[in-house]
Structures are given as C-alpha cells and as structure tokens.
Design a protein around this motif. Sequence first.
Motif, PDB file in Angstrom:
ATOM      1  N   ASP A 115       0.857  -1.178   0.000  1.00 26.81           N
ATOM      2  CA  ASP A 115       0.000   0.000   0.000  1.00 26.81           C
ATOM      3  C   ASP A 115       0.898   1.234   0.000  1.00 26.81           C
ATOM      4  O   ASP A 115       1.365   1.691   1.045  1.00 26.81           O
ATOM      5  CB  ASP A 115      -0.906  -0.013   1.233  1.00 26.81           C
ATOM      6  N   GLY A 116       1.160   1.765  -1.188  1.00 28.38           N
ATOM      7  CA  GLY A 116       2.073   2.892  -1.305  1.00 28.38           C
ATOM      8  C   GLY A 116       3.302   2.479  -2.084  1.00 28.38           C
ATOM      9  O   GLY A 116       3.226   1.715  -3.051  1.00 28.38           O
ATOM     10  N   MET A 117       4.461   2.970  -1.651  1.00 25.52           N
ATOM     11  CA  MET A 117       5.713   2.737  -2.377  1.00 25.52           C
ATOM     12  C   MET A 117       6.741   2.132  -1.438  1.00 25.52           C
ATOM     13  O   MET A 117       6.781   2.436  -0.243  1.00 25.52           O
ATOM     14  CB  MET A 117       6.226   4.062  -2.937  1.00 25.52           C
ATOM     15  N   ALA A 118       7.597   1.256  -1.972  1.00 29.00           N
ATOM     16  CA  ALA A 118       8.712   0.675  -1.220  1.00 29.00           C
ATOM     17  C   ALA A 118      10.012   1.192  -1.783  1.00 29.00           C
ATOM     18  O   ALA A 118      10.177   1.311  -3.005  1.00 29.00           O
ATOM     19  CB  ALA A 118       8.662  -0.837  -1.293  1.00 29.00           C
ATOM     20  N   GLN A 119      10.943   1.538  -0.895  1.00 28.39           N
ATOM     21  CA  GLN A 119      12.264   2.009  -1.300  1.00 28.39           C
ATOM     22  C   GLN A 119      13.331   1.206  -0.565  1.00 28.39           C
ATOM     23  O   GLN A 119      13.050   0.508   0.409  1.00 28.39           O
ATOM     24  CB  GLN A 119      12.420   3.500  -1.010  1.00 28.39           C
ATOM     25  N   MET A 120      14.595   1.334  -1.023  1.00 26.76           N
ATOM     26  CA  MET A 120      15.683   0.482  -0.549  1.00 26.76           C
ATOM     27  C   MET A 120      16.820   1.293   0.045  1.00 26.76           C
ATOM     28  O   MET A 120      17.173   2.363  -0.466  1.00 26.76           O
ATOM     29  CB  MET A 120      16.217  -0.351  -1.721  1.00 26.76           C
ATOM     30  N   VAL A 121      17.411   0.788   1.138  1.00 32.09           N
ATOM     31  CA  VAL A 121      18.669   1.292   1.676  1.00 32.09           C
ATOM     32  C   VAL A 121      19.646   0.121   1.657  1.00 32.09           C
ATOM     33  O   VAL A 121      19.400  -0.910   2.276  1.00 32.09           O
ATOM     34  CB  VAL A 121      18.517   1.826   3.120  1.00 32.09           C
ATOM     35  N   PHE A 122      20.754   0.285   0.942  1.00 34.04           N
ATOM     36  CA  PHE A 122      21.695  -0.813   0.742  1.00 34.04           C
ATOM     37  C   PHE A 122      22.741  -0.861   1.853  1.00 34.04           C
ATOM     38  O   PHE A 122      22.940   0.088   2.603  1.00 34.04           O
ATOM     39  CB  PHE A 122      22.391  -0.677  -0.614  1.00 34.04           C
ATOM     40  N   GLN A 123      23.441  -2.009   1.908  1.00 37.08           N
ATOM     41  CA  GLN A 123      24.477  -2.211   2.915  1.00 37.08           C
ATOM     42  C   GLN A 123      25.627  -1.220   2.736  1.00 37.08           C
ATOM     43  O   GLN A 123      26.097  -0.624   3.692  1.00 37.08           O
ATOM     44  CB  GLN A 123      25.007  -3.644   2.832  1.00 37.08           C
ATOM     45  N   ASP A 124      26.078  -1.065   1.502  1.00 41.94           N
ATOM     46  CA  ASP A 124      27.199  -0.170   1.212  1.00 41.94           C
ATOM     47  C   ASP A 124      26.703   0.963   0.322  1.00 41.94           C
ATOM     48  O   ASP A 124      26.601   0.799  -0.892  1.00 41.94           O
ATOM     49  CB  ASP A 124      28.321  -0.946   0.514  1.00 41.94           C
ATOM     50  N   PRO A 125      26.388   2.114   0.907  1.00 40.98           N
ATOM     51  CA  PRO A 125      25.836   3.208   0.085  1.00 40.98           C
ATOM     52  C   PRO A 125      26.803   3.703  -0.973  1.00 40.98           C
ATOM     53  O   PRO A 125      26.385   4.161  -2.038  1.00 40.98           O
ATOM     54  CB  PRO A 125      25.523   4.294   1.118  1.00 40.98           C
ATOM     55  N   ALA A 126      28.110   3.613  -0.692  1.00 41.63           N
ATOM     56  CA  ALA A 126      29.085   4.125  -1.652  1.00 41.63           C
ATOM     57  C   ALA A 126      28.970   3.416  -2.997  1.00 41.63           C
ATOM     58  O   ALA A 126      29.159   4.023  -4.057  1.00 41.63           O
ATOM     59  CB  ALA A 126      30.499   3.976  -1.098  1.00 41.63           C
ATOM     60  N   SER A 127      28.647   2.120  -2.973  1.00 43.38           N
ATOM     61  CA  SER A 127      28.539   1.367  -4.220  1.00 43.38           C
ATOM     62  C   SER A 127      27.242   1.669  -4.963  1.00 43.38           C
ATOM     63  O   SER A 127      27.105   1.312  -6.137  1.00 43.38           O
ATOM     64  CB  SER A 127      28.631  -0.133  -3.938  1.00 43.38           C
ATOM     65  N   SER A 128      26.288   2.315  -4.291  1.00 39.49           N
ATOM     66  CA  SER A 128      25.026   2.656  -4.951  1.00 39.49           C
ATOM     67  C   SER A 128      24.959   4.131  -5.344  1.00 39.49           C
ATOM     68  O   SER A 128      23.952   4.589  -5.863  1.00 39.49           O
ATOM     69  CB  SER A 128      23.840   2.319  -4.036  1.00 39.49           C
ATOM     70  N   PHE A 129      26.031   4.881  -5.073  1.00 40.08           N
ATOM     71  CA  PHE A 129      26.103   6.286  -5.457  1.00 40.08           C
ATOM     72  C   PHE A 129      26.976   6.445  -6.702  1.00 40.08           C
ATOM     73  O   PHE A 129      27.965   5.729  -6.869  1.00 40.08           O
ATOM     74  CB  PHE A 129      26.730   7.138  -4.341  1.00 40.08           C
ATOM     75  N   ASN A 130      26.615   7.411  -7.540  1.00 33.43           N
ATOM     76  CA  ASN A 130      27.485   7.803  -8.629  1.00 33.43           C
ATOM     77  C   ASN A 130      28.539   8.757  -8.062  1.00 33.43           C
ATOM     78  O   ASN A 130      28.202   9.846  -7.600  1.00 33.43           O
ATOM     79  CB  ASN A 130      26.684   8.497  -9.731  1.00 33.43           C
TER      80      ASN A 130
END
Length: 665
Positions: free
Chosen positions: A433-448
Amino acid sequence: MNFLRPIQALNASPTGQTSLLEVRDLHTHFLTDGGTVKAVNGVSFEIERGERIAIVGESGSGKSAMAMSLLRLLAYPGKVVAGQINLNGRDLNRMSERQLNHIRGREVGTIFQDPMSSLDPVMKIADQMIPPIMRHLDMNSEKARAEAIGWLDRVGIPDAGRRIDAYPFEMSGGMRQRVMIAMALSGRPKLMIADEPTTALDVTIQAQIVELLKELTSETGAGMIFITHDLGLVARFAHKVGVMYAGKLVEFGPVKDIFARPCHPYTQSLLDTIPPVDQAERRKLAQIPGFPPDMKLPLVGCAFKDRCAAAHERCFVEAPDLTLRGPGHRAACWKPEGLGEARRKDAELVPPMTHSEEDRVVVEVFNLHKHFTGRSVLPWKVPPTVRAVNGISLNIREGETLGIVGESGCGKSTVARLLLGLDPATSGDIYVDGMAQMVFQDPASSFNPKMMLADIIQEPLVVTGWGNRMERAARTRELLAQVGLDESYMSRYPNQLSGGQRQRIAIARALALKPSVVVADEPTSALDVSVRAQIINLMVDLKRQLRVSFVFISHDLLTVSYISDKIAVMYLGEVVEYGAADEVFRNPAHPYTQALIAAVPVPDPVAEEARMKKPLSGELPSPLDLPSGCAFASRCPRATDHCRAEKPLLQAYSKSREAACHYAN
C-alpha cells in the motif's frame, strides 16, 4: 594423531620467564604526498603465553596498523619508525627480511578478515598448506600432508582428507575461515594475530570460530592478539582488552574490570553505543559526536577532547598518560571517573510506539515462492532448482519495523528483492500500500561518485517527474534536515563523507518519494559501533515522526531486537518463527531461534561466562537437496524420527507468535 603435544611443550612458560611479546613505544607512520599520517603513536603492552588480548576502537584508530607493524607486513608507504617489538626477547624490528620470513608463519601466525583475499583461488588447499609446513617444521611431503589434514580436522572441516584437495571457492565462508585458522596454526606458532577474523561470518559460525580459537589457544599455549569492533565478542573471548584511539592505547586492562568499571570517556562511550540485551526499558543509544582527529595534523592535548562531554581546560593543552586505575588496569584521562554524570546525558527513554489491529497494513505477503533454476550439463538431466524462498507469509503495519534474521543463504535478501519488485516471484502474492524504497548495505557502491549529493537525493524525484527545480531543491533541504545534515552537504560529493554520513544520504534518498515502507538490507553492518548507534537512533526517530515502516535485514541480532516490533526468523527459505520481537527474544520457541540467540555475544564478560553453551554445529544443508522433513533436523539437538519424516508447519504458538516445530517450547 596427537600433533598438539609438541606445541604445548614448545610454548610452556616457566615461572619468572619474560613475556611472550613485549611492545615498547611503537610508532608507525604512512609517508603520503599529503603529509605524514601518524597511525600508531607510542603503543606499549605485553602478552603472556596463552593470553588473549583484544584490541578495539573505531576505523582509523590504528588497530590494524599496529598489528601489521609487529611483523612489518605494512604495505607501502607504511613504515615502523620507532619502538621495540620483542618476541621471546628478540627485537623483531631489528631483524632482516630473511630473518622475519622465518618468524612469519613459524612463530607468529596471522588470520585475516577475508579468507578469499588471502587464499589463492586457483590453488588447492593442499598446495597452500603443505609447502609452509614442510619448510617450517622440516617435514617431508607425506608427513606434512598428514599434519595439514590433522589441523583441518581439528578446526572442524568435515571429511578433511578429501576437502584438503578442494579449491577455496568450493567451500563456504565459514569453512574458508576455518582453513585460514588451520593454516595459521599449522606452523605451531607461539603468537597469533587475528584481524577481524569473524566480521563477515554469520552469528552461528562466528560463535563456532570464537570457541575454536579459545580452545586452541588454551591447548597450545599460544598468545593471541584479536582485533575487532564487536565488544560482545571481546567479552566472550578476551582475557585483556586494549582500547585504541588516534593511534594510542587510551585504556588497557582485564576484560572484566574494563567492562564493569571503564575509566576513559571513549571506552565508556563505546560501551554505551551497544543496544541493550534487556529491552524492558528501551533507551536511546548513546552517540559519540564529531569525528576522530586528522592524524596528519599535530595533536595538542587529549586526542578525544573535541568529542568528550567532560573535557576541561587541561585536556586541551596537555595529553594524559596511562595511569593505574586498578590491578593491571590503566587509563589515559585526567578525570578518574571519565565522563561521570555526562555519561547518562543521552540515556533518555524511548517511548514505545503503539500498534493495533486497526492500523493500516502497508505490506502483505501470501505464500511467496522464489525458485532459481540452473543449467544442466547433460541435456537429459533435470536442471537443479534452488528454492530460495519457499512459501512465506507475513504482514507489516504502518509504523512497524519487521526484522528478518537468519544465516547467509536463508533467503533474507531474496525477500527484500521480491518486496521491491527487483525480482519476479515464482508464485504467491505481494501487496504494498504505497511505495517501497531500498537502503543498501554499502551506500558508496550505490552512489554515482561523480554526482553531487543534491543530485543523488533528487534522482528519484527527477525520474518520477516530481516538482520543478526549486521544489526539488526545497525537498532535498527538508530530507537532509530529517536525517540530521544541513544544506551545505548538497554541494558535496560521496568521497567527502564518512561512512555514517553516506548512510544518512542513502536514507534521505530512500525517503524522497515518501514511501510507506523502506527495506534496509544490512544497513549498519559496515559501520563502526559509534556510527551504527547514530543510524539506529535515526531510523527509530524517522519511524516515529513519519510513521514509515521498515523491513530491517541483519545478522546483528542485538540491533534487530532493539529496532524491531516484529521478527521473522528464516531458515532455508522458510519462516520458522514469527511474532512480537520482545517475545521472540525473551522466550524463543524454535530450536533454531534459540541457537541464534545463544550465539549472540553480549557485552558483559560475567554474563558470558554464565550463558556460554556449545555453539550450533554444522552448516546449512544444500538448498539443491532439501530434506523431506524438518530442514533443521540435521543440526537440531532435539530432532527425532518424526522431525526427519514430517515437515512441521508454521502454526500459532502463543497469541502473538508462530513457530514451525513439532516440539516448540
């Protein structure tokens, strides 16, 4: 084969003999283009035979640099510039590289954090173990092979005679770490250096490794330096503990004394950042403000002064030395009580959030399955199928946190990907119901790395066409404020942030589109304990302020118990226990949950002595060949023929809990 006796005789210590290892005023520098980093600044300590000493502190405190300095294993541009390192009366710092090569492996064994980076992936275990044994112990290949097999068997490798001819990639993480321990011990060393040897392991495998190291050091009489950030492990494992900060030991002494009566503000702060075992009164975790000092700059006064709530004038002009605070207990602080009253500043109660059956359900999962089908080498063979998720059902209400725990390979991360729609389900239903978002273990690898933080946070807004440029900038400032950062961070890049700041940005990005649920997969496992406390407090605050729900996946059961309202315990793709977090941790019903909780080290040496039980043995069965009955039967001490023949279903155990066990208690 009794190959331990020669080591016991070798390491026996007559009364009055000098310490096994004496480190005196050790200084290690890294000579970089940007300046000299003084990583180790005058460290001194001793280790007796059979003694286990733990070294703790935040990243950058100098723990690993100090340990690697002992054998001059520092990579360029690191260099030991001063100090004595006496092993049985011989100064290793004065030895040639050839002399040190005789010491390394033979008299000092090393166990590193990641066995895959230490083991050669294209060489069999035999080819990596046997030559050093032949060289160090002057054995022929036949005797060396028998010695290697004996050590592999001793560290718990099943069918060691066959597994010695396996490659590292054919073994699990726990098995590879056991191989590393066997290799370190095979030279019959007098001293072992273990640098974060259990960080990447599940809590059950971690417990096995720690008990194994305790047993082996007791049997062989070898001393050990154990570097870790896990204070619970320190309480379970060590005789003494050294706390490092800014390249120095700020406190050192018997583990029971330091945990019961810490004297340095930094030690006190580290202990206060740990989630409490007893959740009867949930209090906000203490946070250590600021950051460690820049070790390229001169340090004036106490290195911890800028982060210490009890700092006074003398702390800013004169550095304290280690002074005696009890038998064998020393601390470097001008105040005998350390933080004193200031230690309780952040310990306010966190009021519990109330939930009812009337609350909106934001996630509902029914009989969810996810199967992965491999490829068959032979066309007439049925391709293998891995049942990564095998029929789970659960729900999450608004403002609730569901913790998902279990060993690696149990299906936790697969569930996360299914909830986010990153993988399609084989069967079953997922309602969000709504939206799901993600927080990863290693944020550096998910950032440009080439994008400014404002652009990183705004990326979901841009993709979905949310607002104009000014509205997105305003939303970014609002999100930064929610995660405890100011708008100056908008123009920064990821490499200009600490690990904790990067994770805050990751959370801000996840909240950008106002999701109803955030899936956080191991969001604190790569963080120091002090930074972990900040992120945990932040997530608790966001849950209360925004009524956002979290799915919190972690192998850190203390953190899960602190942050969660409900817990799902997974084993081989199935939920074996599910219910209210406090009830699950206070009185676990399933034998697997009981084993997980028993394996969690608590930061209390006295409590650890009282609660120590034999750790869960064995590893997960292959998901390619699941047993017909209870999947946990092969590892369960209470398993019966009924368990092995008939699979138990998840059923009500109490009003707020379910368990899948024929004999749940």
